[in-house]
Design an enzyme around this catalytic site. Structure first.
Site, PDB file in Angstrom:
ATOM      1  N   SER A 104       0.681  -1.330   0.022  1.00 52.92           N
ATOM      2  CA  SER A 104       0.252  -0.281   0.498  1.00 52.92           C
ATOM      3  C   SER A 104       0.662   0.694   0.306  1.00 52.92           C
ATOM      4  O   SER A 104       1.268   1.449  -0.734  1.00 52.92           O
ATOM      5  CB  SER A 104      -0.810  -0.361   1.522  1.00 52.92           C
ATOM      6  OG  SER A 104      -1.620   1.399   1.373  1.00 52.92           O
ATOM      7  N   ASP A 245      -3.396   6.110  -3.021  1.00 51.12           N
ATOM      8  CA  ASP A 245      -2.204   5.938  -2.290  1.00 51.12           C
ATOM      9  C   ASP A 245      -1.187   4.172  -3.720  1.00 51.12           C
ATOM     10  O   ASP A 245      -2.046   4.510  -4.051  1.00 51.12           O
ATOM     11  CB  ASP A 245      -2.618   5.325  -0.982  1.00 51.12           C
ATOM     12  CG  ASP A 245      -3.477   4.052  -1.367  1.00 51.12           C
ATOM     13  OD1 ASP A 245      -4.068   3.435  -2.600  1.00 51.12           O
ATOM     14  OD2 ASP A 245      -3.986   3.361  -0.183  1.00 51.12           O
ATOM     15  N   ASP A 247      -1.556   1.193  -4.051  1.00 45.43           N
ATOM     16  CA  ASP A 247      -2.240   0.496  -4.604  1.00 45.43           C
ATOM     17  C   ASP A 247      -3.628   0.833  -4.478  1.00 45.43           C
ATOM     18  O   ASP A 247      -4.850   0.102  -5.317  1.00 45.43           O
ATOM     19  CB  ASP A 247      -2.523  -0.804  -3.884  1.00 45.43           C
ATOM     20  CG  ASP A 247      -2.597  -0.404  -2.141  1.00 45.43           C
ATOM     21  OD1 ASP A 247      -3.292   0.053  -1.855  1.00 45.43           O
ATOM     22  OD2 ASP A 247      -3.321  -1.218  -1.358  1.00 45.43           O
ATOM     23  N   ASP A 249      -5.790   1.583  -3.302  1.00 46.66           N
ATOM     24  CA  ASP A 249      -7.808   1.667  -3.493  1.00 46.66           C
ATOM     25  C   ASP A 249      -8.433   2.747  -2.192  1.00 46.66           C
ATOM     26  O   ASP A 249      -9.633   2.774  -1.474  1.00 46.66           O
ATOM     27  CB  ASP A 249      -7.961  -0.020  -2.130  1.00 46.66           C
ATOM     28  CG  ASP A 249      -6.459   0.480  -0.791  1.00 46.66           C
ATOM     29  OD1 ASP A 249      -5.585   1.340  -0.543  1.00 46.66           O
ATOM     30  OD2 ASP A 249      -7.603  -0.204   0.269  1.00 46.66           O
TER      31      ASP A 249
END
Length: 452
Positions: A104, A245, A247, A249
């Site tokens: 992440s 961010d 990743d 999500d």
């Protein structure tokens, strides 16, 4: 080489796995986690969908994890490069367990693993992740599987992009000029597919996939990581700026003047629009969201339900209440029609739809919802967390309503605050909201002094 249980206890967190590549997380450990995941989540066989982000170590870790899973008789569908919300989508449409290799927003030296059951049902420490952690060191002692699983590849990017677009009225979309900072993360891979053919003019910042993060960390929660986006928005006369961010999500926004817009305000805008399409529906918000969120839900005719912080709690409560949407203060937005999973891409597109409909920049869109002064999340390293919470609770015992559902929430005539232990770090987290800046600052400083 055997897997060290102490390392596993260090890197397996409440909701996922995070560790330093090489020192803690390597191919043998990933393989053991793959075998343990297959055994715990799919004891009778089945399918496991695996995706990974752009970090240099992600492909090899995902490959080792796949080897471990197929050795236990589980078939693996490899979707390759993906955002985390794309992985959840794949788990939902394929009805397969899911594994996403990503750290992440963590620095470049880290990697990690997020898991879900078929249908994107979350896996946390008390719902399977702890069992996987404990089994991994001894997984080779299990009886061999009757058959080896098969690995296949499937690119679901276009199907995911079409799914994201299904949350807005494509025929009614108007033009919006938007700057998007991907932070060299997965938004650079997914965003172009999502907005292809839409009347949005995107100014891309750092779309090249690069897990070394050469421009800035992919963590929009930190103000310094928004500076490039803020400058680009102002210089280019954009109506809105978006930052994802690593990743992708989570999504964060700045207005046309480069000012950060809180996740509560974005959540209120999205909730308002979804309730217009689903009158009377339930919407969840976590207990750190601004009061403007439940007020907006109720004003729109919806049912507002408060939840604890944390995606596993939120997704479980969504299933119990059939909520259409959930807002989390940290930039996560959950959608019932997205298998109750969070998606930065869907939230971003609904927000752009709101800006397009208004024919106005983001500051004007959020102005009706911007009613309170908030502290933002303040973190305090405290050795005796329980003692600090008791001290604060005693000081406010006779000054308002006290709730201990998730840490300590106190509502006073001056405003409210929540003080809770972090799920992932040795910190107490403080959030304060009041009618104005002066009241908020006074309440914030009083609680902070008691904490110390």
């Amino acid at each position: 080489m055997p897997v060290d249980p102490d390392v596993l206890h260090a890197i397996v967190k409440a909701y996922d796995v995070r560790g330093l590549v090489g020192e803690q997380l390597d191919a043998p450990l990933a393989r053991a986690l793959g075998a343990a995941t297959a055994h715990v989540l799919l004891p009778d066989g089945g399918r496991l969908v695996v995706g990974h982000d752009m970090r240099p170590s992600s492909p090899s870790l995902a490959h080792a994890f796949t080897d471990g899973a197929t050795a236990r008789g589980v078939d693996v569908v490899d979707i390759g490069l993906a955002s985390t919300d794309q992985l959840y989508f794949a788990s939902g449409i394929l009805d397969a367990a899911g594994a996403m290799f990503t750290a992440s927003h963590n620095p470049a030296g880290y990697n990690g693993l997020k898991l879900c059951r078929p249908g994107a049902v979350p896996v946390a420490i008390d719902t399977g992740l702890g069992d996987i952690r404990d089994l991994a060191p001894t997984v080779d002692d299990l009886p061999p599987a009757e058959r080896a699983g098969q690995r296949s590849e499937q690119d679901l990017t276009d199907r995911f992009a079409a799914h994201v677009r299904s949350f807005v009225d494509l025929d009614a979309l108007g033009a919006v000029r938007v700057a998007v900072d991907a932070g060299n993360g997965m938004a650079g891979h997914v965003w172009p597919a999502v907005v292809e053919g839409l009347p949005f003019e995107t100014t891309p910042l750092f779309f090249a996939l690069d897990g070394s993060f050469p421009n800035h960390p992919a963590n929009p929660l930190e103000p310094e990581n928004l500076r490039d986006l803020q400058a680009a928005v102002v210089a280019g006369d954009h109506a809105v700026g978006l930052a994802f961010d690593g990743d992708a999500d989570r999504v964060f926004a700045v207005d046309e003047r480069g000012r950060p817009v809180s996740s509560s305000l974005i959540g209120a805008v999205v909730a308002d629009r979804l309730l217009a399409r689903h009158p009377g529906a339930t919407v969840l918000y976590n207990l750190i969201c601004s009061d403007t969120v439940p007020e907006t839900i109720e004003a729109a005719g919806g049912r507002a339900v408060r939840t604890r912080v944390g995606h596993s709690f939120i997704k479980r409560r969504m299933a119990e209440t059939d909520a259409i949407f959930a807002v989390e203060h940290s930039g996560h937005y959950y959608f019932r029609d997205n298998f109750r999973a969070d998606s930065g891409m869907i939230a971003a597109l609904v927000l752009l739809e709101a800006v397009a409909d208004a024919g106005a920049p983001l500051s004007e869109v959020v102005a009706p919802y911007d009613r309170y002064a908030a502290s933002g999340e303040r973190n305090y390293a405290v050795a005796d967390q329980a003692g600090a919470l008791e001290r604060v609770a005693a000081a406010f015992a006779d000054r308002g309503s006290v709730d201990t559902e998730d840490g300590l929430t106190v509502v006073t005539d001056r405003g409210w605050f929540n003080l809770r232990p972090s799920n992932t770090e040795p910190l107490l987290r403080l959030n304060v909201e009041a009618a104005d800046e002066q009241g908020m600052a006074a309440l914030r400083d009083e609680v902070a002094e008691l904490v110390h």
